[in-house]
Design a protein around this motif. Sequence first.
Motif, short mmCIF file in Angstrom:
data_model
loop_
_atom_site.label_atom_id
_atom_site.label_comp_id
_atom_site.label_asym_id
_atom_site.label_seq_id
_atom_site.Cartn_x
_atom_site.Cartn_y
_atom_site.Cartn_z
N GLY A 278 -59.09 26.09 -24.06
CA GLY A 278 -59.14 26.96 -22.89
C GLY A 278 -58.54 28.33 -23.11
N ARG A 279 -57.62 28.42 -24.05
CA ARG A 279 -57.00 29.72 -24.36
C ARG A 279 -57.93 30.61 -25.17
NH1 ARG A 279 -51.70 27.61 -27.24
NH2 ARG A 279 -51.15 29.82 -27.40
N GLN A 280 -59.05 30.04 -25.63
CA GLN A 280 -59.95 30.81 -26.49
C GLN A 280 -61.32 31.04 -25.88
OE1 GLN A 280 -59.78 29.65 -30.72
NE2 GLN A 280 -58.21 28.16 -30.16
N VAL A 281 -61.50 30.64 -24.62
CA VAL A 281 -62.79 30.84 -23.94
C VAL A 281 -62.55 31.57 -22.63
CG1 VAL A 281 -63.75 28.75 -24.96
CG2 VAL A 281 -62.68 28.63 -22.71
N ASN A 282 -63.64 31.98 -22.01
CA ASN A 282 -63.55 32.62 -20.71
C ASN A 282 -63.48 31.53 -19.64
OD1 ASN A 282 -63.86 34.01 -18.29
ND2 ASN A 282 -65.34 35.46 -19.14
N ALA A 283 -62.27 31.06 -19.39
CA ALA A 283 -62.08 29.96 -18.44
C ALA A 283 -62.42 30.37 -17.02
CB ALA A 283 -60.65 29.44 -18.52
N ASP A 284 -62.22 31.64 -16.68
CA ASP A 284 -62.58 32.11 -15.34
C ASP A 284 -64.08 31.94 -15.10
OD1 ASP A 284 -60.05 32.81 -14.51
OD2 ASP A 284 -60.20 34.88 -15.23
N ALA A 285 -64.89 32.34 -16.10
CA ALA A 285 -66.35 32.22 -15.96
C ALA A 285 -66.76 30.76 -15.93
CB ALA A 285 -67.04 32.95 -17.10
N LEU A 286 -66.13 29.94 -16.76
CA LEU A 286 -66.48 28.52 -16.79
C LEU A 286 -66.14 27.85 -15.47
CD1 LEU A 286 -67.64 26.32 -18.62
CD2 LEU A 286 -65.31 25.84 -19.39
N GLN A 287 -65.03 28.28 -14.87
CA GLN A 287 -64.63 27.72 -13.59
C GLN A 287 -65.58 28.16 -12.48
OE1 GLN A 287 -60.52 28.41 -12.22
NE2 GLN A 287 -61.41 29.02 -10.28
N ASN A 288 -65.92 29.42 -12.46
CA ASN A 288 -66.72 29.96 -11.36
C ASN A 288 -68.21 29.67 -11.50
OD1 ASN A 288 -64.37 31.07 -10.25
ND2 ASN A 288 -64.59 32.96 -11.44
N GLU A 289 -68.70 29.68 -12.73
CA GLU A 289 -70.14 29.55 -12.95
C GLU A 289 -70.54 28.17 -13.46
OE1 GLU A 289 -71.26 32.67 -15.60
OE2 GLU A 289 -70.02 34.17 -14.57
N GLN A 290 -69.59 27.32 -13.78
CA GLN A 290 -69.84 26.03 -14.39
C GLN A 290 -70.49 26.24 -15.76
OE1 GLN A 290 -68.52 23.41 -12.69
NE2 GLN A 290 -67.88 24.95 -11.22
N LEU A 291 -71.24 25.27 -16.22
CA LEU A 291 -71.82 25.35 -17.55
C LEU A 291 -73.17 26.06 -17.51
CD1 LEU A 291 -71.17 24.51 -20.45
CD2 LEU A 291 -72.48 22.42 -20.06
N THR A 292 -73.19 27.28 -17.98
CA THR A 292 -74.41 28.09 -18.04
C THR A 292 -74.69 28.42 -19.51
OG1 THR A 292 -73.23 30.19 -17.90
CG2 THR A 292 -73.80 29.10 -15.81
N ILE A 332 -55.59 19.90 -33.25
CA ILE A 332 -54.61 20.55 -32.38
C ILE A 332 -53.96 21.72 -33.10
CG2 ILE A 332 -52.40 20.24 -31.20
CD1 ILE A 332 -53.29 17.37 -30.57
N LYS A 333 -53.63 21.52 -34.37
CA LYS A 333 -52.98 22.58 -35.14
C LYS A 333 -53.87 23.81 -35.28
CE LYS A 333 -52.71 21.94 -39.58
NZ LYS A 333 -52.29 21.39 -40.89
N VAL A 334 -55.13 23.58 -35.67
CA VAL A 334 -56.01 24.73 -35.92
C VAL A 334 -56.55 25.34 -34.63
CG1 VAL A 334 -56.66 23.78 -38.16
CG2 VAL A 334 -58.13 23.35 -36.16
N SER A 335 -56.41 24.64 -33.50
CA SER A 335 -56.89 25.19 -32.24
C SER A 335 -55.90 26.15 -31.60
CB SER A 335 -57.22 24.06 -31.24
OG SER A 335 -56.04 23.33 -30.91
N GLU A 336 -54.70 26.23 -32.17
CA GLU A 336 -53.75 27.23 -31.69
C GLU A 336 -54.34 28.62 -31.92
OE1 GLU A 336 -50.83 27.26 -30.20
OE2 GLU A 336 -50.56 25.09 -30.05
N PRO A 337 -54.36 29.49 -30.92
CA PRO A 337 -54.95 30.83 -31.10
C PRO A 337 -54.33 31.61 -32.24
CG PRO A 337 -54.64 30.37 -28.78
CD PRO A 337 -53.97 29.25 -29.52
N ASN A 338 -53.06 31.35 -32.53
CA ASN A 338 -52.39 32.10 -33.59
C ASN A 338 -52.44 31.39 -34.94
OD1 ASN A 338 -51.61 34.14 -31.77
ND2 ASN A 338 -49.83 32.95 -31.12
#
Length: 559
Positions: A278-292, A332-338
């Motif tokens: 979720g830290r690497q995607v547009n969660a606002d758009a996913l929340q508001n628009e669902q899966l497009t 989990i390790k590699v999904s850290e944004p940093n």
Amino acid sequence: MIVGKSKRVRVALSAFAIGALGAGVVMAAPWSTSSTTTEASIELVSTATCYDMVSIAIGGRGDTPREGVKWLTTPDGERLPAAMSGDYSSDWIDQAVRAPNNGNVVPDSYAAVYVEYPADLSSYENAVQTGVTNSQTIMKSITASCPKTRFAIVGYSEGADVARRTAMEVGNQVAAADGTYGIVDPSQVVGVVIFADAGRVSGEGPFPGAENPFSNPDGFDTKYQNGNTAIPGQGALPGTSGGFGALDGRVASFCSDGDLTCALPENTSLIHLAANVGRQVNADALQNEQLTPATGADLALALGRIAVNAFNDIASQPNWMQSDETFLDVLIKVSEPNYKPGTVTTPVSAKVDGEQEPIETGQMVDLAYLPQKIFREITGFIASNQNTVPVIMNDPYGLTLGPGSGHHFDYWRDADAANGKPMTSVQYAAAWLTQLAEEANRGEPIKSAAVQEKAGRAAVETIVAPATTSATPTPTATTTAPVTTSPVVTTTVPVVPAPAAEAPAPASEPVATPECTVRVEGETPVEGAPPVCVTTTETPAAVAPETAVPTTTAAVPAP
């Protein structure tokens, strides 16, 4: 739930979003349309106006200054990413950061400024890092104009992540050769308040690094609660955790049981993975628009990137098949944004038939280890997700953000006087910030154990050292006189030893165990430590007879 007149919650996640995007559940703060000034004005407020203390306030999702407020500027007129609290209002943390103005602080001695940053989930990591950068810029700009100003850092929800990271970077700075710091001197930051800390460590008390981490921050005698029981669980973003360095003991991190932002049950690895995605995607758009098609492509790109990093990470470890690290651990390790490729891990060698069997470089798949590795993968997945299903089944959104019941808003209503907690978390923070502002206004020394210890040593050395030095030559002169001086001097020595022999006794006693008759000016001892003081009357009295005796009797007859 305490809701301001302009505040309303409008978070609604679909079942898919909850399962695939834990960040939308555990990190989202309520939308805010907090009030600003009604008139858009070009009048600016400059950092040239100095205050004894300034609170750097960082709101949650959507709770940030926008166009139409009076922006803070440098003395040269450069716009800063901040607005004074009088020009921007937050229904959430105003109760804490504005409290000192209602205390005993002299008017215009204290101020709070709100940090402007994206405050959204369109790109969570970018939003938080922007908030950290802006917070540091504001503190550096104020310090440039007002070097004696002290700071508090206060953050809630998404702003709590900003506050934590800002405080960590300030507290863990290393001074340059000339003694200066890249951000601000850590001693200038006298308090940090974090509500709903996503980087909270499991078992951590509300006052990390304090002498009593469950009762109160250092230097503030009011207890927050009775008992030493930690809130169960940990922050939803454990990868952002870390120590506060020089700021240990000056941090208050409040977490409510049931707020999955900071109290996510342990053994919920899949939720941690979803939060990192979720830290690497547009969660606002996913929340508001669902899966497009657009949001799906965004999600697929993030997942693909994580998968590639995972396989590359495994390929870089020749002995990975021997290790206890599971594929989920790697994800989990590699999904850290940093995350940076090449991160070193420590493989734990497996045993085959009771003996160590190293795998040579390049032998990633060895039939002797494959069964054990599969077994570890299965047991590890089950063990690290014992609480994942219960969390998902118990409505994580309602538990954390539900209107009227969400624990993410407990900080304004969590007083429990009957069980030893007389104030809410926000009220307690307000009282602490008020004391810090009053101390800054009066110019009192910062109540830091390190600062006071250094000041105490310097004070004792300055005042006590002269007395000790003057008393030392006298015993030396009297004991060596019969051996080293001329015959003329020795005829007078029998008269000298009698009074001189008693002189050192009263001089040495006060120096060895000084009584506190005069406190060191401006010093406040650390709680539990002896007072910093000296005896100014006994020491000079003891010195006088010692210096007078050997000088006149021995020197005059010699010529």
